[in-house]
Design a protein around this motif. Structure first.
Motif, PDB file in Angstrom:
ATOM      1  N   GLN A  21       0.804  -1.219   0.000  1.00 20.34           N
ATOM      2  CA  GLN A  21       0.000   0.000   0.000  1.00 20.34           C
ATOM      3  C   GLN A  21       0.841   1.276   0.000  1.00 20.34           C
ATOM      4  N   GLU A 167      -5.118 -10.317   9.212  1.00 22.18           N
ATOM      5  CA  GLU A 167      -6.519 -10.523   8.842  1.00 22.18           C
ATOM      6  C   GLU A 167      -6.764 -11.701   7.894  1.00 22.18           C
ATOM      7  N   GLU A 352      -4.977  -1.737  14.168  1.00 18.20           N
ATOM      8  CA  GLU A 352      -5.523  -0.801  13.180  1.00 18.20           C
ATOM      9  C   GLU A 352      -6.822  -0.197  13.692  1.00 18.20           C
ATOM     10  N   GLU A 407      -5.600   1.915  -1.237  1.00 18.32           N
ATOM     11  CA  GLU A 407      -6.625   1.160  -0.520  1.00 18.32           C
ATOM     12  C   GLU A 407      -7.040  -0.043  -1.351  1.00 18.32           C
ATOM     13  N   TRP A 408      -6.075  -0.909  -1.636  1.00 20.13           N
ATOM     14  CA  TRP A 408      -6.318  -2.165  -2.357  1.00 20.13           C
ATOM     15  C   TRP A 408      -7.096  -1.951  -3.646  1.00 20.13           C
TER      16      TRP A 408
HETATM   17  C1  LIG Z   1     -12.802  -5.131   6.924  1.00 19.68           C
HETATM   18  O1  LIG Z   1     -12.040  -4.043   7.437  1.00 19.68           O
HETATM   19  C2  LIG Z   1     -10.811  -4.483   7.937  1.00 19.68           C
HETATM   20  O2  LIG Z   1     -10.799  -4.507   9.320  1.00 19.68           O
HETATM   21  C3  LIG Z   1      -9.679  -3.694   7.421  1.00 19.68           C
HETATM   22  C4  LIG Z   1      -9.576  -2.356   7.087  1.00 19.68           C
HETATM   23  N1  LIG Z   1      -8.308  -2.198   6.621  1.00 19.68           N
HETATM   24  C5  LIG Z   1      -7.685  -3.404   6.658  1.00 19.68           C
HETATM   25  N2  LIG Z   1      -8.519  -4.288   7.167  1.00 19.68           N
HETATM   26  C6  LIG Z   1      -6.314  -3.695   6.145  1.00 19.68           C
HETATM   27  O3  LIG Z   1      -5.529  -4.329   7.140  1.00 19.68           O
HETATM   28  C7  LIG Z   1      -5.649  -2.452   5.594  1.00 19.68           C
HETATM   29  O4  LIG Z   1      -4.645  -2.874   4.689  1.00 19.68           O
HETATM   30  C8  LIG Z   1      -6.697  -1.528   4.957  1.00 19.68           C
HETATM   31  O5  LIG Z   1      -6.083  -0.447   4.283  1.00 19.68           O
HETATM   32  C9  LIG Z   1      -7.621  -1.010   6.068  1.00 19.68           C
HETATM   33  C10 LIG Z   1      -8.631   0.033   5.596  1.00 19.68           C
HETATM   34  O6  LIG Z   1      -9.563  -0.557   4.751  1.00 19.68           O
END
Ligand SMILES: CO[C@H](O)c1c[n+]2c([nH]1)[C@H](O)[C@@H](O)[C@H](O)[C@H]2CO
Length: 448
Positions: A21, A167, A352, A407-408
């Protein structure tokens, strides 16, 4: 008199990012491609055809970015290692220049009094391993163990807190069930296998750490608390399925060695019988759990919504972020107390928490006003404090994210950073939320 928000003396305040990212230069200095490099260059997969070829150019600007963290008073920094930068084929050959990049970053963080926390896998699987089946190939547990050992042996001691995976739910749900994320599969038979192999790989990495490491290793999970839309039996059952699928599917095997029974109900014939040896591998004692929290979900039964049969119910009484997530800080307190009560109050870092609100593409006279994000952070940090007062062992918080970044598959359309990035010039500008967060860190929470 404003309420005093006292945090534990050793509470760590930090920020978080992930390799694909922010780094850019995905193939520089001998790095191999990841599945995200491949996915981002596949037409139609990415909003605006955005990709990570440049991103925040952190691969070149890393020293300035550490200086930015220092300027903001950050005590910790959670970043991820690009597996294919370090091992271009994912296994076997190590790329010395890839390892050097992370070693320089870690040493400079330490020189600036910033504690590094490394996530070994934040979604960017080496493409060469995907060609061998990736998370669908049971051998990936050994491949991940081999990569883990390279990193642990090189940097453990300077890095004293490691996260194996970021995750596994998102990797599985996005990459194998619904297909919105790399590698873009839509297959309900693949999803349970990928998810299970992610957890097996996690377990293998922890075993390797116990053999060669001397500090802490954990797992980062996203948790989204589920609340029933009504007390009808259908909605209560739907809520239970959603909660098992997203929240208990990962922590139950890690802490109890068992999967929630709802998963067989959800996946039916697609849910295999798992060998006990696998469950024993997954259930490795951990030093901490990383919790990523953004929002909650109000769930209702929806027969048509395959395969969970659950749909969210939008809540009109609260603000929503640019990613369509309800701002619900109480959900963070509820999540942290749920983890405490279900899993025996493990050490937790909030690895996060943050929000995307509209920010302009360019700063205005060196300033970016983001009052909604300041409010989001204030409310959620107060929610953390409430959980600590309830006896939860919360030892740190990493805001997502340090920088606006890719953001992916949503590309650069969603800005989560407390620091604004002008993607035309790569100029960094601390937003008002960065100044706010810096004041909270400097006062150890009392400025909340
Ligand atoms: C389903 O939401 C998740 O908890 C989540 C949200 N996010 C994430 N995981 C990821 O770990 C990050 O790489 C994303 O940039 C960030 C923001 O979208």
């Amino acid at each position: 008199m404003s309420k005093q928000y006292r945090f534990p003396e050793n509470f760590l305040w930090g920020s978080a990012t992930a390799a694909y990212q922010i780094e850019g230069s995905p193939l520089a200095d001998g790095a191999g491609p990841s599945i995200w490099q491949r996915f981002a260059h596949t037409p139609g997969r990415m909003l605006n055809d955005d990709n990570g070829d440049v991103a925040c150019d952190h691969y070149n600007r890393w020293r300035d970015d550490v200086g930015l963290m220092k300027q903001l008073g950050m005590q910790g920094y959670r970043f991820s290692v690009s597996w294919s930068r370090v091992m271009p084929e994912g296994r076997g050959r190590v790329n010395p220049k890839g390892l050097d990049f992370y070693e320089r970053l870690v040493d400079t963080l330490l020189e600036n009094g910033i504690q590094p926390t490394a996530t070994l896998f934040h979604w960017d699987l080496p493409a060469a391993l995907d060609d061998r089946g990736g998370w669908l190939n049971p051998d990936i547990a050994d491949w991940f163990g081999e990569y883990s050992e390279v990193m642990y042996k090189r940097l453990d001691g300077r890095i004293k807190r490691w996260a194996t995976l970021n995750e596994p739910w998102v990797v599985t749900d996005g990459g194998y069930l619904h297909g919105a994320l790399a590698p873009g599969h839509r297959n309900r038979f693949e999803a349970p296998i990928a998810s299970h192999n992610l957890l097996r790989a996690h377990g293998k990495s922890v075993q390797v750490y116990r053999a060669v490491g001397k500090h802490e290793v954990g797992l980062v999970v996203n948790i989204e608390p589920k609340y029933p839309a009504s007390q009808s039996p259908e909605d209560l059952a739907a809520t239970r399925r959603a909660e098992a699928y997203m929240n208990r599917q990962y922590l139950d095997p890690v802490f109890f060695g068992t999967y929630p029974e709802e998963l067989r109900e959800i996946f039916g014939e697609a849910w295999p019988e798992w060998p006990q040896a696998d469950m024993d591998l997954i259930r490795q004692p951990l030093d901490f759990i990383g919790v990523n929290y953004y929002t909650r979900n109000v769930a209702r039964h929806d027969e048509a919504n395959w395969p969970l049969k659950v749909s969210p119910v939008r809540q009109t009484q609260h603000t929503y972020t640019e990613t369509g997530w309800e701002v619900f800080p109480q959900g963070l307190t509820d999540t942290l107390t749920w983890v405490k009560e279900r899993y025996g109050n493990p050490k937790v870092f909030i690895t996060e928490n943050g929000a995307a609100f509209f920010d302009p593409p360019k700063a205005e006279r060196g300033r970016v006003r983001d009052p909604l994000r300041v409010s989001y952070l204030r409310q959620h940090l107060r929610a953390v404090h409430k959980a600590i007062e309830a006896g939860c062992d919360i030892q740190g918080y990493y805001v997502w994210s340090l920088l606006d970044n890719l953001e992916w598959s949503l590309g650069y359309s969603k800005r989560f950073g407390i620091v604004h990035v002008d993607f035309e010039t790569q100029t960094r500008t601390p937003k008002d939320s960065a100044r706010y967060y810096a004041s909270v860190v400097a006062s150890h929470g009392e400025a909340l």
